[in-house]
Write a protein that holds these residues in place. Sequence first.
Motif, PDB file in Angstrom:
ATOM      1  N   PHE A 197      -4.657  -2.919   2.108  1.00 49.05           N
ATOM      2  CA  PHE A 197      -5.210  -2.440   0.835  1.00 49.05           C
ATOM      3  C   PHE A 197      -5.919  -3.544   0.065  1.00 49.05           C
ATOM      4  O   PHE A 197      -6.743  -3.262  -0.818  1.00 49.05           O
ATOM      5  CB  PHE A 197      -4.095  -1.854  -0.043  1.00 49.05           C
ATOM      6  CG  PHE A 197      -3.068  -2.864  -0.467  1.00 49.05           C
ATOM      7  CD1 PHE A 197      -3.230  -3.587  -1.634  1.00 49.05           C
ATOM      8  CD2 PHE A 197      -1.948  -3.104   0.307  1.00 49.05           C
ATOM      9  CE1 PHE A 197      -2.286  -4.533  -2.020  1.00 49.05           C
ATOM     10  CE2 PHE A 197      -1.009  -4.039  -0.070  1.00 49.05           C
ATOM     11  CZ  PHE A 197      -1.180  -4.758  -1.234  1.00 49.05           C
ATOM     12  N   LEU A 250       2.893  -0.670  -6.310  1.00 45.82           N
ATOM     13  CA  LEU A 250       2.307   0.058  -5.184  1.00 45.82           C
ATOM     14  C   LEU A 250       0.823   0.323  -5.455  1.00 45.82           C
ATOM     15  O   LEU A 250       0.456   0.772  -6.539  1.00 45.82           O
ATOM     16  CB  LEU A 250       3.042   1.378  -4.959  1.00 45.82           C
ATOM     17  CG  LEU A 250       4.534   1.260  -4.613  1.00 45.82           C
ATOM     18  CD1 LEU A 250       5.138   2.651  -4.413  1.00 45.82           C
ATOM     19  CD2 LEU A 250       4.743   0.403  -3.373  1.00 45.82           C
ATOM     20  N   CYS A 251       0.005   0.021  -4.471  1.00 48.26           N
ATOM     21  CA  CYS A 251      -1.440   0.184  -4.595  1.00 48.26           C
ATOM     22  C   CYS A 251      -1.919   1.300  -3.675  1.00 48.26           C
ATOM     23  O   CYS A 251      -1.288   1.594  -2.661  1.00 48.26           O
ATOM     24  CB  CYS A 251      -2.152  -1.123  -4.215  1.00 48.26           C
ATOM     25  SG  CYS A 251      -1.615  -2.565  -5.151  1.00 48.26           S
ATOM     26  N   GLU A 252      -3.028   1.911  -4.035  1.00 51.30           N
ATOM     27  CA  GLU A 252      -3.611   2.919  -3.160  1.00 51.30           C
ATOM     28  C   GLU A 252      -4.023   2.271  -1.842  1.00 51.30           C
ATOM     29  O   GLU A 252      -4.551   1.163  -1.824  1.00 51.30           O
ATOM     30  CB  GLU A 252      -4.833   3.556  -3.829  1.00 51.30           C
ATOM     31  CG  GLU A 252      -4.516   4.357  -5.080  1.00 51.30           C
ATOM     32  CD  GLU A 252      -3.643   5.578  -4.795  1.00 51.30           C
ATOM     33  OE1 GLU A 252      -3.677   6.074  -3.649  1.00 51.30           O
ATOM     34  OE2 GLU A 252      -2.940   6.025  -5.717  1.00 51.30           O
ATOM     35  N   GLY A 253      -3.779   2.967  -0.741  1.00 55.72           N
ATOM     36  CA  GLY A 253      -4.231   2.448   0.532  1.00 55.72           C
ATOM     37  C   GLY A 253      -3.116   2.216   1.527  1.00 55.72           C
ATOM     38  O   GLY A 253      -1.958   2.568   1.290  1.00 55.72           O
ATOM     39  N   SER A 279      -9.788  -3.277  -0.123  1.00 51.41           N
ATOM     40  CA  SER A 279     -10.427  -2.270  -0.975  1.00 51.41           C
ATOM     41  C   SER A 279      -9.980  -2.345  -2.430  1.00 51.41           C
ATOM     42  O   SER A 279     -10.527  -1.660  -3.289  1.00 51.41           O
ATOM     43  CB  SER A 279     -10.127  -0.857  -0.433  1.00 51.41           C
ATOM     44  OG  SER A 279      -8.732  -0.653  -0.320  1.00 51.41           O
ATOM     45  N   HIS A 280      -8.961  -3.180  -2.716  1.00 47.23           N
ATOM     46  CA  HIS A 280      -8.445  -3.277  -4.086  1.00 47.23           C
ATOM     47  C   HIS A 280      -8.334  -4.726  -4.526  1.00 47.23           C
ATOM     48  O   HIS A 280      -7.348  -5.139  -5.136  1.00 47.23           O
ATOM     49  CB  HIS A 280      -7.082  -2.596  -4.191  1.00 47.23           C
ATOM     50  CG  HIS A 280      -7.138  -1.107  -4.037  1.00 47.23           C
ATOM     51  ND1 HIS A 280      -7.262  -0.501  -2.812  1.00 47.23           N
ATOM     52  CD2 HIS A 280      -7.102  -0.110  -4.949  1.00 47.23           C
ATOM     53  CE1 HIS A 280      -7.301   0.816  -2.963  1.00 47.23           C
ATOM     54  NE2 HIS A 280      -7.206   1.076  -4.253  1.00 47.23           N
ATOM     55  N   GLY A 298       0.834  -1.193   0.000  1.00 46.21           N
ATOM     56  CA  GLY A 298       0.000   0.000   0.000  1.00 46.21           C
ATOM     57  C   GLY A 298       0.873   1.248   0.000  1.00 46.21           C
ATOM     58  O   GLY A 298       1.905   1.297   0.687  1.00 46.21           O
ATOM     59  N   LYS A 299       0.487   2.250  -0.772  1.00 47.53           N
ATOM     60  CA  LYS A 299       1.286   3.476  -0.858  1.00 47.53           C
ATOM     61  C   LYS A 299       1.437   4.169   0.490  1.00 47.53           C
ATOM     62  O   LYS A 299       2.416   4.871   0.730  1.00 47.53           O
ATOM     63  CB  LYS A 299       0.657   4.438  -1.872  1.00 47.53           C
ATOM     64  CG  LYS A 299       0.745   3.975  -3.322  1.00 47.53           C
ATOM     65  CD  LYS A 299       0.128   4.987  -4.272  1.00 47.53           C
ATOM     66  CE  LYS A 299       0.245   4.533  -5.724  1.00 47.53           C
ATOM     67  NZ  LYS A 299      -0.386   5.497  -6.662  1.00 47.53           N
ATOM     68  N   LYS A 300       0.457   3.949   1.390  1.00 45.26           N
ATOM     69  CA  LYS A 300       0.502   4.598   2.694  1.00 45.26           C
ATOM     70  C   LYS A 300       0.916   3.634   3.803  1.00 45.26           C
ATOM     71  O   LYS A 300       0.806   3.956   4.982  1.00 45.26           O
ATOM     72  CB  LYS A 300      -0.870   5.223   3.012  1.00 45.26           C
ATOM     73  CG  LYS A 300      -1.248   6.345   2.055  1.00 45.26           C
ATOM     74  CD  LYS A 300      -2.597   6.957   2.413  1.00 45.26           C
ATOM     75  CE  LYS A 300      -2.978   8.081   1.450  1.00 45.26           C
ATOM     76  NZ  LYS A 300      -4.311   8.667   1.773  1.00 45.26           N
ATOM     77  N   ASP A 301       1.386   2.457   3.421  1.00 43.63           N
ATOM     78  CA  ASP A 301       1.893   1.518   4.418  1.00 43.63           C
ATOM     79  C   ASP A 301       3.243   2.024   4.925  1.00 43.63           C
ATOM     80  O   ASP A 301       3.908   2.842   4.279  1.00 43.63           O
ATOM     81  CB  ASP A 301       2.052   0.121   3.803  1.00 43.63           C
ATOM     82  CG  ASP A 301       2.109  -0.982   4.849  1.00 43.63           C
ATOM     83  OD1 ASP A 301       2.273  -0.661   6.043  1.00 43.63           O
ATOM     84  OD2 ASP A 301       1.978  -2.162   4.476  1.00 43.63           O
TER      85      ASP A 301
END
Length: 227
Positions: free
Chosen positions: A221, A214-217, A224-225, A190-193
């Motif tokens: 993640f 990299l995934c959003e979240g 949601s993905h 996750g990009k915010k991990d």
Amino acid sequence: MDYKTSKKPAAKVKLICFPYAGGGTHVFIPWQQLLHPHIELCIVQPPGRGSNFELAPFAEMTQLVDALKPELSSDLNGNYAVFDHSLGSRVALEVVRRAIHLGYRKPQHFVAPGSPGPKLPCLDKDCTSLNDAQFIQVIKELNGTPPEVLGNMELLELFLPTLRSDFYLAEQHKCEQSSLIAEHMTILSGKKDTITSAQLDSWHQFAVHSEIVLCEGVHFFIHSHSE
């Protein structure tokens, strides 16, 4: 041990999924509707949760791998890919390493989301030494445990031994030597991990070809993905 499969006779490859700490088959069952008809979904259900709730969770990674090996042996000898998350990445790694050592095939693809490379600690803090209140706060901050569990103290207390056991496995696991476990690997985060690029890079030495996506979240993640 319980091992769930979607039973697709026309399937050409099996996707074996390993859940994160505290997770079970419920994490991946919704994927049945998303996968191509040629992909059969196979989900590992560790002890201490779901249909295996009455079984005591394992205290050592080798014990868990030993228990999973008979359940997975037929699938590991065919065409298969691996998907996992966080602690599941470490369990999947050790299962595949054991299988390769015994002469089974490598997976066609190994997907490793939500975990630093196996030579590094799986967690960035010591959680199992915390008291119950502190440990529960850590679980809440990770935002991966279902709200119905977190909101029910009686249910949460029943599930705490399993969570603590899973976190202990994560804290104790560290792979001292790298070995090729797959030709192709995708490393997801996750990009915010809080996992760093350097921590993700250390997965590369376990596959011939690998890439980081990299995934959003945040850490969880995959909820949601899933698409």
